[in-house]
Design a protein around this motif. Structure first.
Motif, mmCIF file in Angstrom:
data_model
loop_
_atom_site.group_PDB
_atom_site.id
_atom_site.type_symbol
_atom_site.label_atom_id
_atom_site.label_comp_id
_atom_site.label_asym_id
_atom_site.label_seq_id
_atom_site.Cartn_x
_atom_site.Cartn_y
_atom_site.Cartn_z
ATOM 1 N N ALA A 155 1.071 -1.281 0.096
ATOM 2 C CA ALA A 155 -0.048 0.003 -0.108
ATOM 3 C C ALA A 155 0.720 1.414 -0.104
ATOM 4 O O ALA A 155 1.726 1.547 0.843
ATOM 5 N N GLU A 156 0.621 2.199 -1.122
ATOM 6 C CA GLU A 156 1.565 3.510 -0.901
ATOM 7 C C GLU A 156 0.681 4.520 -0.239
ATOM 8 O O GLU A 156 0.206 5.286 -0.842
ATOM 9 N N ILE A 157 0.789 4.362 0.982
ATOM 10 C CA ILE A 157 0.309 5.265 1.864
ATOM 11 C C ILE A 157 1.161 5.654 3.106
ATOM 12 O O ILE A 157 2.162 5.401 2.978
ATOM 13 N N ALA A 158 0.927 6.681 3.703
ATOM 14 C CA ALA A 158 1.661 7.460 4.794
ATOM 15 C C ALA A 158 0.763 7.128 5.971
ATOM 16 O O ALA A 158 -0.366 7.175 6.183
ATOM 17 N N THR A 159 1.464 6.789 6.907
ATOM 18 C CA THR A 159 0.875 6.395 8.331
ATOM 19 C C THR A 159 1.440 7.689 9.290
ATOM 20 O O THR A 159 2.774 7.789 9.402
ATOM 21 N N VAL A 160 0.538 8.401 9.924
ATOM 22 C CA VAL A 160 1.046 9.490 10.635
ATOM 23 C C VAL A 160 0.721 9.333 12.413
ATOM 24 O O VAL A 160 -0.444 8.951 12.357
ATOM 25 N N VAL A 161 1.779 9.558 13.123
ATOM 26 C CA VAL A 161 1.257 9.387 14.529
ATOM 27 C C VAL A 161 1.579 10.840 15.058
ATOM 28 O O VAL A 161 2.715 11.280 14.995
ATOM 29 N N TYR A 162 0.835 11.234 15.925
ATOM 30 C CA TYR A 162 0.940 12.589 16.375
ATOM 31 C C TYR A 162 1.368 12.104 17.893
ATOM 32 O O TYR A 162 0.834 11.203 18.905
ATOM 33 N N PHE A 163 2.286 13.110 18.663
ATOM 34 C CA PHE A 163 2.685 12.816 20.043
ATOM 35 C C PHE A 163 3.053 14.210 20.285
ATOM 36 O O PHE A 163 3.383 15.005 19.649
ATOM 37 N N GLY A 164 3.282 14.403 21.703
ATOM 38 C CA GLY A 164 3.744 15.780 22.356
ATOM 39 C C GLY A 164 5.141 15.567 22.559
ATOM 40 O O GLY A 164 5.813 14.369 22.520
ATOM 41 N N ASP A 165 5.866 16.563 23.148
ATOM 42 C CA ASP A 165 7.209 16.710 23.547
ATOM 43 C C ASP A 165 7.532 15.695 24.652
ATOM 44 O O ASP A 165 8.559 14.931 24.840
ATOM 45 N N GLY A 166 6.578 15.502 25.674
ATOM 46 C CA GLY A 166 6.581 14.626 26.969
ATOM 47 C C GLY A 166 6.672 13.331 26.335
ATOM 48 O O GLY A 166 7.452 12.317 26.942
ATOM 49 N N ALA A 167 6.220 12.644 25.274
ATOM 50 C CA ALA A 167 6.020 11.387 24.755
ATOM 51 C C ALA A 167 7.645 10.981 24.206
ATOM 52 O O ALA A 167 7.859 9.634 24.189
ATOM 53 N N THR A 168 8.224 11.943 23.896
ATOM 54 C CA THR A 168 9.648 11.570 23.284
ATOM 55 C C THR A 168 10.554 10.943 24.549
ATOM 56 O O THR A 168 11.506 10.657 24.557
ATOM 57 N N SER A 169 9.943 11.190 25.874
ATOM 58 C CA SER A 169 10.939 10.690 26.890
ATOM 59 C C SER A 169 10.257 9.380 27.317
ATOM 60 O O SER A 169 10.715 8.659 28.065
ATOM 61 N N GLN A 170 9.208 8.760 26.447
ATOM 62 C CA GLN A 170 8.727 7.369 26.668
ATOM 63 C C GLN A 170 9.470 6.460 25.806
ATOM 64 O O GLN A 170 9.787 6.517 24.740
ATOM 65 N N GLY A 171 9.647 5.471 26.366
ATOM 66 C CA GLY A 171 10.399 4.024 25.664
ATOM 67 C C GLY A 171 9.718 3.535 24.534
ATOM 68 O O GLY A 171 10.292 3.167 23.672
ATOM 69 N N ASP A 172 8.421 3.626 24.637
ATOM 70 C CA ASP A 172 7.556 3.093 23.412
ATOM 71 C C ASP A 172 7.783 3.864 22.330
ATOM 72 O O ASP A 172 7.914 3.313 21.159
ATOM 73 N N LEU A 173 7.956 5.241 22.518
ATOM 74 C CA LEU A 173 8.185 5.840 21.096
ATOM 75 C C LEU A 173 9.654 5.683 20.674
ATOM 76 O O LEU A 173 9.772 5.557 19.409
ATOM 77 N N SER A 174 10.532 5.437 21.339
ATOM 78 C CA SER A 174 11.949 5.080 20.815
ATOM 79 C C SER A 174 12.046 3.643 20.280
ATOM 80 O O SER A 174 12.562 3.560 19.230
ATOM 81 N N GLU A 175 11.356 2.708 20.713
ATOM 82 C CA GLU A 175 10.998 1.443 20.207
ATOM 83 C C GLU A 175 10.417 1.608 18.780
ATOM 84 O O GLU A 175 11.018 0.791 17.897
ATOM 85 N N ALA A 176 9.420 2.277 18.860
ATOM 86 C CA ALA A 176 8.640 2.611 17.503
ATOM 87 C C ALA A 176 9.566 3.233 16.414
ATOM 88 O O ALA A 176 9.699 2.836 15.150
ATOM 89 N N MET A 177 10.656 4.057 16.864
ATOM 90 C CA MET A 177 11.281 4.618 15.841
ATOM 91 C C MET A 177 12.440 3.728 15.311
ATOM 92 O O MET A 177 12.911 3.522 14.302
ATOM 93 N N VAL A 178 12.974 2.846 16.204
ATOM 94 C CA VAL A 178 13.935 1.749 15.950
ATOM 95 C C VAL A 178 13.280 0.891 15.093
ATOM 96 O O VAL A 178 13.963 0.528 13.952
ATOM 97 N N PHE A 179 12.085 0.251 15.406
ATOM 98 C CA PHE A 179 11.388 -0.418 14.428
ATOM 99 C C PHE A 179 11.216 0.146 12.893
ATOM 100 O O PHE A 179 11.129 -0.575 11.800
ATOM 101 N N ALA A 180 10.645 1.254 13.042
ATOM 102 C CA ALA A 180 10.458 2.122 11.875
ATOM 103 C C ALA A 180 11.609 2.151 10.899
ATOM 104 O O ALA A 180 11.421 1.881 9.655
#
Length: 368
Positions: A155-180
């Motif tokens: 599928a030639e689509i974009a997936t967009v995820v919104y979050f705030g500056d506080g979320a960048t301190s969460q491990g979940d977001l770091s893991e997401a960027m590693v996988f991405a």
């Protein structure tokens, strides 16, 4: 991408006084944006703020349990939402009411979750946007998984995820960027840096611009003036094109400011000064685009009156949908626990129904 757009001055196409900025790199990305599109984005920003104001009032009146205001962040949300195609998929946190509006969510459905009488607000499959995610940063993993699946499906689509500056301190977001990055998933990580993770300022969370973190994960990043709706549109267009073309993830840091409380249970006067708020109020995103329209003769009083009427109508639909929302029956506890029928759930449903029926029998005996 010029390094300065990620680590130096943020991308800006319209100044707070409504004057355009000469930019040879990003201005061409919005060269097709004429008067009609500018007016449409202005309208959406005004409607979003009006919906937000109405929801806050409903919470103060006891009709909602909680609300997360977006006041001041309208340009970041509307500008990015206008860059998306209908088949792109959006994963939100809990403050993206303007994105929901732009994706076609009915205002009458926006407060179901916040009223506490429904498991969700709207059907994500109809508008390609998820319901609010209360667990900070968790939606990053959900978005990355969706984008990985989309890539496998071709599928030639974009997936967009919104979050705030506080979320960048969460491990979940770091893991997401590693996988991405590892899987080349087409995720646009859209950070609304509103300068406050509840009461913790961004400078406490990170000694460097958040956009710089993207380089450590191996993805391009751009920092944009989040109160400039035209600049946000341009940057997000570039990001989603990058994702759709199979080039992997992209990080956008939109510098904006939360002018209201974190949620309606928060008192921001305890951790920030009136001077800070006054400084950012002078950069109000709605005032900026209105000044552009007026400066260039693209809107008149009749247009602004029409926008106000549209916003009031949307707010009325939100209020009516809230106060007329029926309370769910007790048995609704067992709905949607599993995607398919489950014998244990059905057994528990029957036992609970019998338990409730016992109270009815007791009341009948008392009446006798």
């Amino acid at each position: 991408m010029a390094a300065s757009t990620a680590y130096g001055y943020p991308v800006q196409l319209v100044q707070p006084d409504g004057r355009r900025v000469l930019d040879t790199h990003y201005a061409p990305l919005v060269a097709d944006v004429g008067p009609e599109k500018l007016r449409e984005m202005y309208r959406d920003m005004v409607v979003a703020r009006r919906l937000d104001t109405e929801a806050v009032a409903l919470q103060r009146q006891g009709e909602l349990g909680l609300w997360a205001p977006l006041l001041g962040q309208e340009a970041a949300q509307v500008g990015s939402a206008h860059a998306l195609a209908a088949d792109d998929y959006v994963f939100t946190s809990y403050r993206e009411h303007a994105v929901a509006w732009c994706r076609g969510v009915d205002p009458a459905e926006m407060t179901r979750l916040w009223r506490g009488c429904a498991l969700s607000g709207w059907d994500p499959a109809k508008v390609n946007i998820t319901n609010p995610a209360i667990v900070v940063g968790s939606q990053g993993l959900h978005a990355t998984g969706y984008a990985m699946g989309a890539k496998l499906d071709g599928a030639e689509i974009a997936t967009v995820v919104y979050f705030g500056d506080g979320a960048t301190s969460q491990g979940d977001l770091s893991e997401a960027m590693v996988f991405a990055v590892s899987w080349g998933a087409g995720v646009v990580f859209f950070c609304q840096n509103n300068h406050w993770a509840i009461s913790a300022p961004t400078r406490v969370q990170s000694p460097m611009p958040l956009a710089q973190r993207a380089a450590g994960f191996g993805m391009p990043a751009v920092q944009v003036d989040g109160n400039d709706v035209l600049a946000v549109l341009a940057v997000t267009r570039r990001a989603v094109r990058h994702a759709r073309e199979g080039a992997g993830p992209f990080f956008v840091e939109a510098l904006t400011y939360r002018m209201g409380p974190h949620t309606t249970s928060d008192d921001p006067t305890r951790y920030r000064t009136p001077a800070d708020l006054e400084e950012w109020a002078a950069r109000d995103p709605i005032d900026r685009i209105r000044r552009l329209l007026e400066r260039e003769g693209l809107a008149d009083d009749a247009f602004f009156e029409q926008v106000t009427a549209t916003a009031d109508d949307a707010a009325m639909r939100l209020r009516r949908g809230t106060v007329e929302m029926p309370d769910p029956g007790p048995e609704a506890l067992f709905d949607h626990v599993y995607a398919t029928d489950h014998p244990l759930i059905e057994q528990e449903r029957a036992e609970y129904a019998a338990y409730l029926a016992g109270f009815a029998a007791e009341k009948e005996e008392v009446r006798r």
